[in-house]
Design an enzyme around this catalytic site. Structure first.
Site, PDB file in Angstrom:
ATOM      1  N   ARG A 190       0.850  -1.185   0.000  1.00 53.49           N
ATOM      2  CA  ARG A 190       0.000   0.000   0.000  1.00 53.49           C
ATOM      3  C   ARG A 190       0.887   1.238   0.000  1.00 53.49           C
ATOM      4  O   ARG A 190       2.102   1.152   0.113  1.00 53.49           O
ATOM      5  CB  ARG A 190      -0.907   0.009   1.241  1.00 53.49           C
ATOM      6  CG  ARG A 190      -0.175  -0.372   2.507  1.00 53.49           C
ATOM      7  CD  ARG A 190      -0.754   0.185   3.754  1.00 53.49           C
ATOM      8  NE  ARG A 190      -0.644   1.624   3.803  1.00 53.49           N
ATOM      9  CZ  ARG A 190       0.468   2.273   4.137  1.00 53.49           C
ATOM     10  NH1 ARG A 190       1.587   1.632   4.404  1.00 53.49           N
ATOM     11  NH2 ARG A 190       0.498   3.583   4.166  1.00 53.49           N
ATOM     12  N   GLY A 191       0.250   2.392  -0.095  1.00 47.76           N
ATOM     13  CA  GLY A 191       0.984   3.647  -0.153  1.00 47.76           C
ATOM     14  C   GLY A 191       1.203   4.055  -1.595  1.00 47.76           C
ATOM     15  O   GLY A 191       1.707   3.265  -2.394  1.00 47.76           O
TER      16      GLY A 191
ATOM     17  N   ARG B 236      -7.008  -0.426  -7.005  1.00 49.38           N
ATOM     18  CA  ARG B 236      -7.399   0.604  -6.034  1.00 49.38           C
ATOM     19  C   ARG B 236      -7.598   1.894  -6.805  1.00 49.38           C
ATOM     20  O   ARG B 236      -6.644   2.434  -7.375  1.00 49.38           O
ATOM     21  CB  ARG B 236      -6.341   0.777  -4.939  1.00 49.38           C
ATOM     22  CG  ARG B 236      -6.193  -0.452  -4.050  1.00 49.38           C
ATOM     23  CD  ARG B 236      -5.447  -0.137  -2.758  1.00 49.38           C
ATOM     24  NE  ARG B 236      -6.257   0.672  -1.867  1.00 49.38           N
ATOM     25  CZ  ARG B 236      -5.769   1.302  -0.790  1.00 49.38           C
ATOM     26  NH1 ARG B 236      -4.489   1.206  -0.499  1.00 49.38           N
ATOM     27  NH2 ARG B 236      -6.559   2.004  -0.016  1.00 49.38           N
TER      28      ARG B 236
ATOM     29  N   GLN C 275      -3.420   2.287  10.399  1.00 49.79           N
ATOM     30  CA  GLN C 275      -2.132   2.293   9.724  1.00 49.79           C
ATOM     31  C   GLN C 275      -1.119   3.225  10.383  1.00 49.79           C
ATOM     32  O   GLN C 275       0.094   3.052  10.208  1.00 49.79           O
ATOM     33  CB  GLN C 275      -2.325   2.649   8.250  1.00 49.79           C
ATOM     34  CG  GLN C 275      -3.039   1.535   7.509  1.00 49.79           C
ATOM     35  CD  GLN C 275      -3.290   1.852   6.053  1.00 49.79           C
ATOM     36  OE1 GLN C 275      -2.748   2.800   5.508  1.00 49.79           O
ATOM     37  NE2 GLN C 275      -4.111   1.050   5.413  1.00 49.79           N
TER      38      GLN C 275
ATOM     39  N   ASP D 283      -2.624  10.423  -2.018  1.00 49.22           N
ATOM     40  CA  ASP D 283      -2.854   9.338  -2.963  1.00 49.22           C
ATOM     41  C   ASP D 283      -3.203   9.853  -4.350  1.00 49.22           C
ATOM     42  O   ASP D 283      -2.990   9.153  -5.335  1.00 49.22           O
ATOM     43  CB  ASP D 283      -3.963   8.422  -2.453  1.00 49.22           C
ATOM     44  CG  ASP D 283      -3.475   7.549  -1.312  1.00 49.22           C
ATOM     45  OD1 ASP D 283      -3.118   6.394  -1.577  1.00 49.22           O
ATOM     46  OD2 ASP D 283      -3.431   8.036  -0.169  1.00 49.22           O
TER      47      ASP D 283
ATOM     48  N   ASN E 211      -6.309  12.013   0.421  1.00 51.48           N
ATOM     49  CA  ASN E 211      -5.417  11.271   1.322  1.00 51.48           C
ATOM     50  C   ASN E 211      -6.283  10.467   2.281  1.00 51.48           C
ATOM     51  O   ASN E 211      -7.514  10.556   2.273  1.00 51.48           O
ATOM     52  CB  ASN E 211      -4.490  12.230   2.070  1.00 51.48           C
ATOM     53  CG  ASN E 211      -3.361  11.505   2.783  1.00 51.48           C
ATOM     54  OD1 ASN E 211      -2.618  10.739   2.174  1.00 51.48           O
ATOM     55  ND2 ASN E 211      -3.225  11.729   4.076  1.00 51.48           N
ATOM     56  N   LYS E 212      -5.632   9.688   3.110  1.00 51.55           N
ATOM     57  CA  LYS E 212      -6.347   8.816   4.040  1.00 51.55           C
ATOM     58  C   LYS E 212      -7.425   9.591   4.795  1.00 51.55           C
ATOM     59  O   LYS E 212      -7.224  10.729   5.221  1.00 51.55           O
ATOM     60  CB  LYS E 212      -5.360   8.207   5.028  1.00 51.55           C
ATOM     61  CG  LYS E 212      -5.935   7.128   5.916  1.00 51.55           C
ATOM     62  CD  LYS E 212      -6.429   5.941   5.099  1.00 51.55           C
ATOM     63  CE  LYS E 212      -5.295   5.310   4.331  1.00 51.55           C
ATOM     64  NZ  LYS E 212      -5.736   4.214   3.446  1.00 51.55           N
TER      65      LYS E 212
END
Length: 381
Positions: A64-65, A98, A212, A253, A263-264
Site C-alpha cells: 500500500r501507499g 485501487r 495504519q 494518494d 489522502n487517508k
C-alpha cells in the site's frame, strides 16, 4: 491465480526487509512483498507469482501507499510478461485494483509502455519482458531519489515556517519507507528533522481504516529512534487547542489539477483544524501523484471499504489466547450499516504547501501546480 506464500523471520530484531523486491528463484521470477497487514506483530514476506496474486495483495493492503503502489504495478506488469501471461489483461487488473491512488496506474502504464515499445521495435516476448522489468526497476530507483529530494525540500520549508527547530509535527496514516522505494514522503521529512536534531515530537494519528498510523508509522518511528506519541484520530483537536502542534505533514494518494488532495480519511478534518489554529498544513508527495486529468477534488473517485472494518474488531494474524486468528469481534449490533471511506479530499485553499521532489508549491493553485509538473517533465526528458 497462482500461489502466495509467506516466509517468516525467527527473531524480533528491527528488520531491513525491503517493502518490495524482485527475485528470480529457480522456479521462476516472483515479486516479494513485506506483508504490511502483519505488522507490527510479525515481519513476514508475501511472495506473488502472478498479477492476480499481486492484485489480491494490493486490495488487502498487504502492499500500500501511493508511491509503492506505482512501483508494485510496474513490477506486476513485468511479472506477467516474464511468466508468459497476457500483459494487457494483467495491466488492466492491476491499474483498477485501487481507484484513488493514481500512482498505481502510472506505474502500470510505464512498464506496459516499455513492453509494447520493445515489441514494436521487433523484439521478441523475452526482450519485451526484459524491457518491462528495466522500466519497473528504473521507477523504483527514481522513487528512492525523489524521496531524498522531498526530505530536503520539506525540511527547508519547515525551517522557513518554523525557525529555531524543536518541531512538533502531527502526521496521519503511514508515509515512510513502507510506502516508498526510499524513506517515504511526509515521514521522510520528519525523519530528516529528527536526524538533524530539529524534531521535538512526532504526533502519530492511529488512522482508520486498519490503524495504519498505530501499526505502521509507530513501527517506523520506533525503529528510527524518534520521539513519538500515538493518539486516537479524534484526539487531534485537543492537541491543537493546547498549542502542541507546530505543523501537520501528510502524504497524498492523488492530487487533482486544481490542488485538491485525496489522502487517508481524516486528513480533511486535520486541515480544518490546522487552518483554525494557524498551523501549517503540508502535503508531501512525488510529482507522479499529481493527476492533470482529474480537474478538481469532486472528480476524485474515493474508495469505499467494507463495513465490517468499522462494525468489528479484527483479531491479529498471530495467535492470541482465546481469540481465533483473523476473526472479527463485533462492536456494533448485527446488521449495522457503516460508512467507511478510505480517503477524503482537502481543498487547495486549506493546504499551506505541496512538497514534491521538483520543489514546493505555495500557495497551492492550479497554475503553480501545472508549472511545477511541466518543469519536472522537462527535467525528466
Amino acid at each position: 491465480m497462482a500461489d502466495q506464500y509467506a516466509q517468516s523471520r525467527e527473531d524480533n530484531r528491527p528488520t531491513e526487509i525491503p517493502a518490495i523486491r524482485w527475485d528470480e528463484p529457480p522456479e521462476g521470477p516472483v515479486l516479494v512483498l513485506l506483508d504490511q497487514t502483519r505488522l507490527p506483530a510479525e515481519e513476514v514476506e508475501l511472495v506473488c507469482t502472478d498479477a492476480p496474486a499481486l492484485v489480491a495483495a494490493i486490495r488487502s493492503l498487504a502492499v500500500r501507499g501511493a508511491p509503492l503502489l506505482g512501483i508494485a504495478g510496474a513490477y506486476g506488469v513485468a511479472l506477467a510478461a516474464a511468466r508468459g501471461f497476457d500483459v494487457d489483461e494483467a495491466a488492466a487488473a492491476l491499474a483498477g485494483a485501487r481507484p484513488t491512488a493514481v500512482n498505481l496506474a502510472v506505474g502500470v502504464r510505464r512498464a506496459q509502455g516499455a513492453y509494447r515499445a520493445e515489441l514494436a521495435r521487433g523484439g521478441d516476448l523475452e526482450q519485451a519482458a526484459g524491457a518491462a522489468l528495466v522500466a519497473a526497476r528504473a521507477l523504483h530507483r527514481e522513487d528512492a531519489e525523489a524521496s531524498a529530494r522531498m526530505a530536503v525540500h520539506g525540511l527547508a520549508l519547515l525551517d522557513e515556517l518554523l525557525p529555531g527547530g524543536g518541531h512538533r509535527v502531527l502526521t496521519h496514516c503511514n508515509t515512510g519507507s513502507l510506502v516508498s522505494g526510499g524513506e517515504g514522503t511526509a515521514f521522510a521529512v520528519a525523519l530528516a528533522a529528527h536526524r538533524t536534531g530539529r524534531l521535538r515530537r512526532l504526533w502519530v494519528d492511529e488512522t482508520r481504516p486498519l490503524l495504519q498510523g498505530a501499526r505502521l508509522t509507530a513501527y517506523e518511528a520506533a525503529r528510527s529512534g524518534m520521539a513519538y506519541t500515538l493518539l486516537t484520530d479524534n484526539a487531534a483537536g485537543s492537541l491543537f487547542a493546547a498549542g502542541e502542534v507546530d505543523a501537520v505533514l501528510i502524504g497524498a494518494d492523488r492530487i487533482a489539477a486544481d490542488g485538491s488532495v485525496a489522502n487517508k480519511v481524516g486528513s480533511y478534518p486535520l486541515a480544518v483544524l490546522a487552518r483554525y489554529h494557524h498551523v501549517p498544513f503540508i502535503v508531501v508527495a512525488p510529482v507522479t501523484t499529481v493527476d492533470p486529468d482529474t480537474p478538481d477534488g469532486a472528480s476524485i473517485e474515493v474508495e469505499q471499504r467494507a463495513g465490517h472494518e468499522v462494525t468489528e474488531i479484527t483479531a491479529p494474524q498471530v495467535p492470541v489466547a482465546g481469540v481465533e486468528a483473523g476473526g472479527g469481534i463485533p462492536v456494533a449490533p448485527l446488521g449495522t450499516q457503516a460508512y467507511n471511506p478510505a480517503f477524503d479530499v482537502t481543498p487547495p485553499e486549506l493546504v499551506t504547501a505541496i512538497v514534491t521532489e521538483a520543489g514546493v508549491v505555495s500557495p497551492v493553485t492550479a497554475e503553480a501546480l501545472a508549472e511545477l509538473c511541466d518543469r519536472s517533465r522537462q527535467v525528466t526528458i
